[in-house]
Design a protein around this motif. Sequence first.
Motif, PDB file in Angstrom:
ATOM      1  N   MET A 134       7.784 -32.311  16.530  1.00 16.29           N
ATOM      2  CA  MET A 134       7.993 -33.671  16.398  1.00 16.29           C
ATOM      3  C   MET A 134       8.546 -33.957  15.020  1.00 16.29           C
ATOM      4  SD  MET A 134       7.096 -34.727  19.176  1.00 16.29           S
ATOM      5  CE  MET A 134       7.210 -36.732  18.816  1.00 16.29           C
ATOM      6  N   ASN A 135       8.919 -35.229  14.624  1.00 17.74           N
ATOM      7  CA  ASN A 135       9.763 -35.377  13.253  1.00 17.74           C
ATOM      8  C   ASN A 135       8.714 -35.836  12.301  1.00 17.74           C
ATOM      9  OD1 ASN A 135      12.329 -34.855  14.421  1.00 17.74           O
ATOM     10  ND2 ASN A 135      12.362 -37.223  15.154  1.00 17.74           N
TER      11      ASN A 135
ATOM     12  N   ALA B 154       5.770 -26.233  40.287  1.00 15.10           N
ATOM     13  CA  ALA B 154       7.003 -26.774  40.400  1.00 15.10           C
ATOM     14  C   ALA B 154       7.117 -27.847  39.412  1.00 15.10           C
ATOM     15  CB  ALA B 154       6.951 -27.604  41.890  1.00 15.10           C
ATOM     16  N   LEU B 155       6.318 -28.523  39.020  1.00 16.73           N
ATOM     17  CA  LEU B 155       6.386 -29.558  37.759  1.00 16.73           C
ATOM     18  C   LEU B 155       6.574 -28.932  36.539  1.00 16.73           C
ATOM     19  CD1 LEU B 155       3.581 -32.007  38.746  1.00 16.73           C
ATOM     20  CD2 LEU B 155       6.114 -32.640  38.738  1.00 16.73           C
ATOM     21  N   ALA B 156       5.901 -27.816  36.261  1.00 17.24           N
ATOM     22  CA  ALA B 156       6.132 -26.930  35.181  1.00 17.24           C
ATOM     23  C   ALA B 156       7.645 -26.226  34.995  1.00 17.24           C
ATOM     24  CB  ALA B 156       5.135 -25.922  34.869  1.00 17.24           C
ATOM     25  N   VAL B 157       8.094 -25.747  36.059  1.00 19.83           N
ATOM     26  CA  VAL B 157       9.297 -25.159  36.068  1.00 19.83           C
ATOM     27  C   VAL B 157      10.569 -26.364  35.764  1.00 19.83           C
ATOM     28  CG1 VAL B 157      11.138 -23.960  37.424  1.00 19.83           C
ATOM     29  CG2 VAL B 157       8.521 -23.257  37.501  1.00 19.83           C
ATOM     30  N   ALA B 158      10.411 -27.246  36.745  1.00 16.99           N
ATOM     31  CA  ALA B 158      11.156 -28.533  36.350  1.00 16.99           C
ATOM     32  C   ALA B 158      11.128 -29.055  34.910  1.00 16.99           C
ATOM     33  CB  ALA B 158      11.041 -29.739  37.247  1.00 16.99           C
ATOM     34  N   SER B 159      10.061 -29.012  33.927  1.00 15.07           N
ATOM     35  CA  SER B 159       9.890 -29.393  33.153  1.00 15.07           C
ATOM     36  C   SER B 159      10.739 -28.359  31.930  1.00 15.07           C
ATOM     37  CB  SER B 159       8.380 -29.675  32.545  1.00 15.07           C
ATOM     38  OG  SER B 159       7.836 -30.518  33.340  1.00 15.07           O
ATOM     39  N   LEU B 160      10.339 -27.161  32.412  1.00 13.20           N
ATOM     40  CA  LEU B 160      11.018 -26.069  31.451  1.00 13.20           C
ATOM     41  C   LEU B 160      12.501 -26.256  31.510  1.00 13.20           C
ATOM     42  CD1 LEU B 160       9.627 -23.494  30.248  1.00 13.20           C
ATOM     43  CD2 LEU B 160      10.573 -22.230  32.167  1.00 13.20           C
ATOM     44  N   PHE B 161      13.229 -26.492  32.502  1.00 15.26           N
ATOM     45  CA  PHE B 161      14.711 -26.757  32.468  1.00 15.26           C
ATOM     46  C   PHE B 161      15.110 -27.867  31.847  1.00 15.26           C
ATOM     47  CE2 PHE B 161      14.610 -23.539  35.927  1.00 15.26           C
ATOM     48  CZ  PHE B 161      15.539 -22.675  35.671  1.00 15.26           C
ATOM     49  N   TYR B 162      14.054 -28.989  32.114  1.00 15.58           N
ATOM     50  CA  TYR B 162      14.620 -30.377  31.509  1.00 15.58           C
ATOM     51  C   TYR B 162      14.293 -30.346  29.907  1.00 15.58           C
ATOM     52  CZ  TYR B 162      15.675 -35.223  31.791  1.00 15.58           C
ATOM     53  OH  TYR B 162      16.080 -36.329  31.666  1.00 15.58           O
ATOM     54  N   ALA B 163      13.577 -29.615  29.591  1.00 17.71           N
ATOM     55  CA  ALA B 163      13.160 -29.281  28.242  1.00 17.71           C
ATOM     56  C   ALA B 163      14.299 -28.510  27.437  1.00 17.71           C
ATOM     57  CB  ALA B 163      11.771 -28.827  27.823  1.00 17.71           C
TER      58      ALA B 163
ATOM     59  N   PRO C 235      17.372 -28.837  26.650  1.00  9.18           N
ATOM     60  CA  PRO C 235      18.244 -29.370  25.578  1.00  9.18           C
ATOM     61  C   PRO C 235      17.852 -30.519  24.934  1.00  9.18           C
ATOM     62  CG  PRO C 235      19.051 -30.058  27.614  1.00  9.18           C
ATOM     63  CD  PRO C 235      17.906 -29.425  27.936  1.00  9.18           C
ATOM     64  N   ILE C 236      16.613 -31.132  25.454  1.00 10.95           N
ATOM     65  CA  ILE C 236      16.192 -32.480  25.228  1.00 10.95           C
ATOM     66  C   ILE C 236      15.128 -32.399  24.361  1.00 10.95           C
ATOM     67  CG2 ILE C 236      14.951 -33.127  27.141  1.00 10.95           C
ATOM     68  CD1 ILE C 236      16.550 -35.769  27.245  1.00 10.95           C
ATOM     69  N   PHE C 237      14.770 -33.320  23.491  1.00  9.79           N
ATOM     70  CA  PHE C 237      13.576 -33.256  22.404  1.00  9.79           C
ATOM     71  C   PHE C 237      12.212 -33.519  23.402  1.00  9.79           C
ATOM     72  CE2 PHE C 237      15.603 -34.748  18.384  1.00  9.79           C
ATOM     73  CZ  PHE C 237      16.324 -33.605  18.234  1.00  9.79           C
ATOM     74  N   LEU C 238      11.026 -33.023  22.914  1.00 11.82           N
ATOM     75  CA  LEU C 238      10.049 -32.998  23.626  1.00 11.82           C
ATOM     76  C   LEU C 238       9.450 -34.518  23.965  1.00 11.82           C
ATOM     77  CD1 LEU C 238       6.799 -30.967  23.089  1.00 11.82           C
ATOM     78  CD2 LEU C 238       6.680 -33.569  23.425  1.00 11.82           C
ATOM     79  N   ASP C 239       9.427 -35.319  23.102  1.00  6.70           N
ATOM     80  CA  ASP C 239       8.920 -36.482  23.261  1.00  6.70           C
ATOM     81  C   ASP C 239       9.748 -37.375  24.500  1.00  6.70           C
ATOM     82  OD1 ASP C 239      11.240 -36.563  21.450  1.00  6.70           O
ATOM     83  OD2 ASP C 239       9.802 -37.540  20.062  1.00  6.70           O
ATOM     84  N   ALA C 240      11.078 -37.452  24.332  1.00  7.71           N
ATOM     85  CA  ALA C 240      12.095 -38.154  25.268  1.00  7.71           C
ATOM     86  C   ALA C 240      12.178 -37.480  26.561  1.00  7.71           C
ATOM     87  CB  ALA C 240      13.393 -38.153  24.714  1.00  7.71           C
ATOM     88  N   GLY C 241      12.100 -36.013  26.613  1.00  4.91           N
ATOM     89  CA  GLY C 241      12.095 -35.462  27.898  1.00  4.91           C
ATOM     90  C   GLY C 241      10.727 -35.596  28.653  1.00  4.91           C
ATOM     91  N   PHE C 242       9.648 -35.489  27.982  1.00  2.00           N
ATOM     92  CA  PHE C 242       8.385 -35.761  28.535  1.00  2.00           C
ATOM     93  C   PHE C 242       8.283 -37.178  29.327  1.00  2.00           C
ATOM     94  CE2 PHE C 242       3.734 -36.461  28.540  1.00  2.00           C
ATOM     95  CZ  PHE C 242       3.157 -35.732  29.324  1.00  2.00           C
ATOM     96  N   ILE C 243       8.767 -38.026  28.508  1.00  2.62           N
ATOM     97  CA  ILE C 243       8.302 -39.488  28.926  1.00  2.62           C
ATOM     98  C   ILE C 243       9.389 -39.845  30.243  1.00  2.62           C
ATOM     99  CG2 ILE C 243       8.885 -42.026  28.352  1.00  2.62           C
ATOM    100  CD1 ILE C 243       8.431 -41.100  25.493  1.00  2.62           C
TER     101      ILE C 243
ATOM    102  N   GLY D 290       2.775 -27.849  28.673  1.00  6.42           N
ATOM    103  CA  GLY D 290       2.994 -26.539  28.069  1.00  6.42           C
ATOM    104  C   GLY D 290       4.616 -26.041  28.216  1.00  6.42           C
ATOM    105  N   ALA D 291       4.994 -26.313  29.281  1.00  3.62           N
ATOM    106  CA  ALA D 291       6.777 -26.096  29.433  1.00  3.62           C
ATOM    107  C   ALA D 291       7.483 -26.638  28.015  1.00  3.62           C
ATOM    108  CB  ALA D 291       6.942 -26.406  30.765  1.00  3.62           C
ATOM    109  N   PHE D 292       7.041 -28.174  27.918  1.00  2.17           N
ATOM    110  CA  PHE D 292       7.954 -28.656  26.928  1.00  2.17           C
ATOM    111  C   PHE D 292       7.522 -28.179  25.463  1.00  2.17           C
ATOM    112  CE2 PHE D 292       8.505 -32.083  30.112  1.00  2.17           C
ATOM    113  CZ  PHE D 292      10.049 -32.435  29.723  1.00  2.17           C
ATOM    114  N   LEU D 293       6.426 -27.754  25.219  1.00  7.28           N
ATOM    115  CA  LEU D 293       6.153 -27.222  23.830  1.00  7.28           C
ATOM    116  C   LEU D 293       6.464 -25.988  23.727  1.00  7.28           C
ATOM    117  CD1 LEU D 293       2.249 -27.797  23.656  1.00  7.28           C
ATOM    118  CD2 LEU D 293       3.743 -28.228  21.922  1.00  7.28           C
ATOM    119  N   MET D 294       6.788 -25.008  24.672  1.00  5.49           N
ATOM    120  CA  MET D 294       7.413 -23.772  24.400  1.00  5.49           C
ATOM    121  C   MET D 294       8.845 -24.096  24.188  1.00  5.49           C
ATOM    122  SD  MET D 294       9.452 -21.273  25.456  1.00  5.49           S
ATOM    123  CE  MET D 294       9.627 -21.383  27.371  1.00  5.49           C
TER     124      MET D 294
END
Length: 472
Positions: A1-2, A120-129, A131-139, A165-169
């Motif tokens: 985070m910034n 499934a949600l974690a894998v989707a989050s892994l791919f989505y995370a 190129p995109i910042f954690l806060d924006a992608g997670f929301i 966990g996926a977004f954090l990594m």
Amino acid sequence: MNGILLSAEDSVTLAERPAGALVAIAVAAIAVLLFLIIKVRLHAFFALTVVSLVTALAAGIDVADVVTVVVDGFSSTVGSVALLVGFGAVLGRLVEVSGGAQVLSDKMLATFGERRAPLALAVASLFYAFPIFLDAGFIVMLPIIYTVARRLGGSFMLYVLPSIGAFLMMHALTPPHPGPTAAATVMGADIGLVVFVALLVGLPTWYLAGYRLSLVISRRYPNLPVPNLLGEPEVTEESERPGFGTVVLCLLLPLILIFFNTLLSTMNETGSVGDENVFYRLSELIGATPIALLISAMAAMYLLYVRPRRGRSLGGVLEDLVDKALAPVCSIILITGAGGAFGSVLTETGIGSMFAESLDAMGLPVILAGFLVAIAFRVAQGSATVAATTSGSIMAPAVADLGLSGVGLAAIVVAITAGSITFSHVNDSGFWLIGRFCGFDTVTTLKTWSVIGTAIGFMAFALSWVVYAVAA
């Protein structure tokens, strides 16, 4: 985070304080803050603001500069977060109310099965995370997580924590995220090799410390309800739901725009594309994360909501939809900004620099010293990006003296970024952002978000040291 660091022109007057006194002040400030929020039940926005002001005075910041430090920390954090959160919340709300989240969840559950929904949600989050910042992608992912959790029942924690966990990594370890990119740049590491080592280290780290540990922790919260922070769920007629491909396009559009910017920027740095190239200039605008989310939210308004409802009068409906999406996130933005202000005060005291200098002078192995320096900055001021960038700058001379390059240097960069996400607490804006969007109280956020981040950090560091030892 910034986070923020004041420039030389904005430096403040700081009275001399012994190192021990500064540490005691920082520890006391965090303890008081937790007491006010947890026991007194004072709203986090007020508690953070009050403690920031008192801590600044106690640490020796001149009375005339206290407000400047607090306001600069607040405005810098809000300036970077508000647009991401605002546009991301609208995009997420559109995905939910249009029935897009239902379409995605149906497809996901049909493919993976209900028992594997958290994976499934974690894998989707892994791919989505990626190129995109954690806060924006997670929301943006939240409405999909909400929908799956409501459909399958059980604790919300079971579905949201693996995604966290996926977004954090991905946010912590992999370029083009700002922390690892900045650390690699200041240390002269090859970005491509850093991505390779980060994924080599990060994927097993995510599976064990991000996904598996999340499943264990979620068992402690068997009845956590699904929050309604993006508005009440709505039932959408099947005939008005967008197609699966349309929903995926709206979710991938910000990633495509950000990747477009990353590609052209890389080509510009290598000299393949000049500064005046029209596509490079365009990528600087539309590939910036806030603008990419703005474009995606506007596209989603039409593709997900307006087009499937052609023939119906929608006057004022979109305006009302946006209002309902933005209203719940205003409090979160203010709390996040106040967290940035508290981090700014602790940064200005120099506590992180003091610890870093002590660790650097102990003669530890360079990869261990970099990891510990990053932890010191993370604990002191909260921002993972600042911790990674500053620690990389501090360790760069020692690394240069060793003549390291290639995979060995990339492993040190990953070790530093691993340290930058450990021990998240109340001075981290991400602590408040994720915790509030998940409906967690402060104690729950410490026991979930902070634990997962620290576990990922330590496991990633251990694996990066193995890579470093093999490469050396």
